[in-house]
Write a protein that holds these residues in place. Structure first.
Motif, short mmCIF file in Angstrom:
data_model
loop_
_atom_site.label_atom_id
_atom_site.label_comp_id
_atom_site.label_asym_id
_atom_site.label_seq_id
_atom_site.Cartn_x
_atom_site.Cartn_y
_atom_site.Cartn_z
N CYS A 402 -9.13 2.51 -9.23
CA CYS A 402 -8.57 3.25 -10.36
C CYS A 402 -8.62 2.36 -11.60
O CYS A 402 -8.83 1.15 -11.50
N CYS A 403 -8.45 2.96 -12.76
CA CYS A 403 -8.47 2.16 -13.99
C CYS A 403 -7.68 2.89 -15.08
O CYS A 403 -7.45 4.11 -15.01
N LEU A 404 -7.25 2.13 -16.08
CA LEU A 404 -6.53 2.67 -17.24
C LEU A 404 -7.33 2.40 -18.50
O LEU A 404 -8.06 1.40 -18.59
N SER A 405 -7.16 3.27 -19.49
CA SER A 405 -7.78 3.03 -20.79
C SER A 405 -7.06 1.87 -21.48
O SER A 405 -5.91 1.56 -21.16
N GLY A 406 -7.73 1.25 -22.44
CA GLY A 406 -7.15 0.12 -23.13
C GLY A 406 -5.88 0.47 -23.88
O GLY A 406 -4.95 -0.35 -23.98
N TRP A 490 -12.96 1.03 -16.97
CA TRP A 490 -12.77 1.55 -18.33
C TRP A 490 -12.99 0.41 -19.32
O TRP A 490 -12.47 -0.69 -19.12
N HIS A 491 -13.76 0.69 -20.37
CA HIS A 491 -14.00 -0.30 -21.41
C HIS A 491 -12.64 -0.74 -22.00
O HIS A 491 -11.77 0.10 -22.23
N PRO A 492 -12.43 -2.03 -22.24
CA PRO A 492 -11.09 -2.49 -22.66
C PRO A 492 -10.64 -2.01 -24.02
O PRO A 492 -9.44 -1.95 -24.28
N THR A 493 -11.57 -1.66 -24.92
CA THR A 493 -11.15 -1.29 -26.28
C THR A 493 -11.68 0.05 -26.74
O THR A 493 -11.38 0.47 -27.85
N GLU A 494 -12.47 0.74 -25.94
CA GLU A 494 -13.05 2.02 -26.35
C GLU A 494 -12.92 3.03 -25.23
O GLU A 494 -12.71 2.67 -24.07
N ASN A 495 -13.07 4.29 -25.59
CA ASN A 495 -13.07 5.33 -24.57
C ASN A 495 -14.47 5.47 -24.00
O ASN A 495 -15.24 6.37 -24.34
N SER A 496 -14.82 4.55 -23.15
CA SER A 496 -16.08 4.65 -22.41
C SER A 496 -15.85 4.16 -20.99
O SER A 496 -15.03 3.27 -20.76
N LEU A 497 -16.57 4.77 -20.08
CA LEU A 497 -16.39 4.50 -18.65
C LEU A 497 -17.71 4.10 -18.02
O LEU A 497 -18.77 4.63 -18.38
#
Length: 510
Positions: A402-406, A490-497
């Motif tokens: 799993c992952c969270l957005s920045g 999830w990219h640490p600073t943008e909404n990209s996966l």
């Protein structure tokens, strides 16, 4: 991140995801080799580099190209979460991290499969990362090395053309050719003269090669090997925010390492009972707090997450806090304990929230509130009637990450048929999007449910159910349990996966 707390801020609008790139996509009917299946994926802290590991023990690095030369402006743009920017990555390099081994003492084969990759702090333009298989952790340095080549010899082309040899043109045509040591040769080259005088203007016929560095190549070098510290399979490694230490976790123990010391580690958690018949749970995942170097969390096969504080004791067998959801009375079945096992945990960037993934759900926990999760997201509730089949084919033991957005506003995880799900985690959000890992990710998108989230308590503990669908997808196709999306980041600073489906790496942005 609101994590379900009342803040008066309206939830952001659902994101519209677009396909960006794919690396290693299969052609129709192409058989995927087992060694090529991706088993780990990780962005670095800047998001400009992405690493994947596969079952063949290889680590492949990708590099961001669309922001490479924008400098300071790039950082300013990232603060505002740019909309619909097309992130572009390119293949950078790859190296063989692990090889298959055989433990003769235990008659045990050790696979080369990469279980986890974690980026370390960069220094002097070099990239550093940790990779691990079941038993051995390695510390890698990837650096550009200049390739030195002879670019010119400064030869007289008319002389060199005689026989094409460099040696022929290095002998002067003057009657008394001079050497660098002051000697000279006559035509038969049989004796040295004692005349140490130099001709005016130096020696025109002494040619030295000119070495230049026009090209660079990436070299991966293993700096350290951390071995022989785990009796069971390593499931997690996690860097500490101090930049000096990291942890590694197996089923029963968590060890603390110093990056500079490879022959010694400290055992900080040991859940092994005196009698193994009394064993009731195992460690499934562990991660350091993003900013507090003395705190870490680990999950168990019983569905609990424990927070420990290294300041309290050298041996942290007793936890500071435990997060566990009580099961509803009368809901217990043969599969209850199996599906309660947590396969992955991640701290939010703020350090206040922990995201956990069990077989059926994602749960978001606030570390200041251990009475229950602040939000629960149903990933594939339609599989509940099929648990018996999933148990028969061992799919019920699949370990989804799993992952969270920045910014902490969204969470994501994978499912079967190469699907992945993105949920809004802000208070009041009903965002729940299903996408397929393909060049057309919206092909299987499930519309965002219109019904509001149901409040469970004054603390707004919410359960958001993603659109429940039957055992078929939106195209009416039966779900394929052989294709599964286990790994995503999830990219640490943008909404990209970035997510991995078999041997293919898919990139999306919103």
């Amino acid at each position: 991140m609101n994590g379900g707390e009342e803040s008066g801020v309206s939830a952001p609008a659902p994101l519209e995801w677009k396909f960006s790139q794919v690396f290693g996509e299969r052609t129709a009917g192409e058989e995927v080799q087992e060694v090529d299946i991706i088993s780990a994926i990780e962005f670095d802290k800047t998001g400009d580099h992405l690493a994947t590991g596969d079952r063949g023990g290889r680590v492949v690095l990708f590099e961001r190209t669309d922001t490479k030369d924008h400098g300071h402006r790039r950082d300013l743009e990232r603060m505002d979460y740019p909309i619909s920017r097309h992130p572009e990555f390119r293949y950078k390099t790859e190296f063989q991290s692990h090889e298959p081994e055989f433990d003769y003492l235990k008659s045990l084969e050790i696979e080369e499969k990469i279980n986890k990759i974690r980026w370390c702090q960069t220094a002097n333009g070099a990239l550093f990362l940790l990779s691990t298989n079941d038993k051995t952790i390695k510390y890698w340095k990837v650096q550009e090395k200049k390739v030195k080549k002879i670019c010119e010899m400064n030869l007289d082309s008319s002389r060199a053309a005689g026989n094409g040899s460099i040696a022929s043109s290095s002998i002067s045509t003057s009657p008394k050719p001079y050497l660098a040591n002051g000697g000279c040769l006559d035509k038969s080259y049989s004796y040295l003269s004692n005349d140490f005088s130099f001709p005016p203007g130096g020696i025109p016929s002494l040619h030295l090669p000119v070495v230049a560095c026009n090209e660079t190549s990436l070299v991966a070098r293993c700096r350290r090997i951390y071995a022989h510290a785990h009796d069971y399979h390593i499931n997690s490694i996690s860097n500490n925010s101090d930049g000096e230490t990291f942890i590694s976790a197996d089923d029963l123990r968590i060890n603390l390492w110093n990056l500079e010391i490879s022959n010694q580690s400290f055992n900080i958690v040991d859940v092994k009972p005196a009698n193994m018949e009394d064993l009731t749970e195992v460690i499934t995942s562990a991660e350091f707090h993003p900013t507090h170097c003395h705190m870490l969390a680990y999950s168990s096969s019983k569905g609990s997450v424990r927070l420990i504080d290294l300041r309290q004791s050298a041996l942290c067998d007793t936890h500071t806090k435990m997060f566990e959801e009580q099961e509803a009375p009368g809901s217990r079945s043969f599969f209850t304990e199996i599906i309660a096992s947590i396969s992955d945990i991640k701290f939010g960037k703020d350090g206040r929230h922990i995201l956990s993934r069990d077989y059926m759900t994602l749960k978001l926990w606030d570390i200041n509130m251990d009475s229950g999760p602040v939000a629960t997201f149903q990933v594939h509730e339609y599989l509940r009637p099929k648990l018996c089949d999933l148990y028969e084919n061992d799919s019920i033991f699949d370990k989804f990450e799993c992952c969270l957005s920045g910014d902490g506003m969204r969470v994501a995880t994978g499912s079967y048929s190469n699907l992945f799900r993105v949920f809004g985690s802000a208070a009041g959000s009903t965002e729940a999007t299903t996408l397929e890992a393909s060049k057309n990710p919206m092909r299987r998108q499930v519309p965002t449910p219109s019904r509001p989230s149901r409040s469970l308590s004054s603390l707004t503990r919410v359960v958001r159910r993603g659109a429940d669908s039957p055992g078929v997808d939106t195209n009416g196709n039966a779900f394929d349990f052989t294709t599964k999306l286990l790994h995503l980041a999830w990219h640490p600073t943008e909404n990209s996966l970035a997510c991995a489906a078999a041997n293919s790496l898919y990139m999306y942005y919103a």
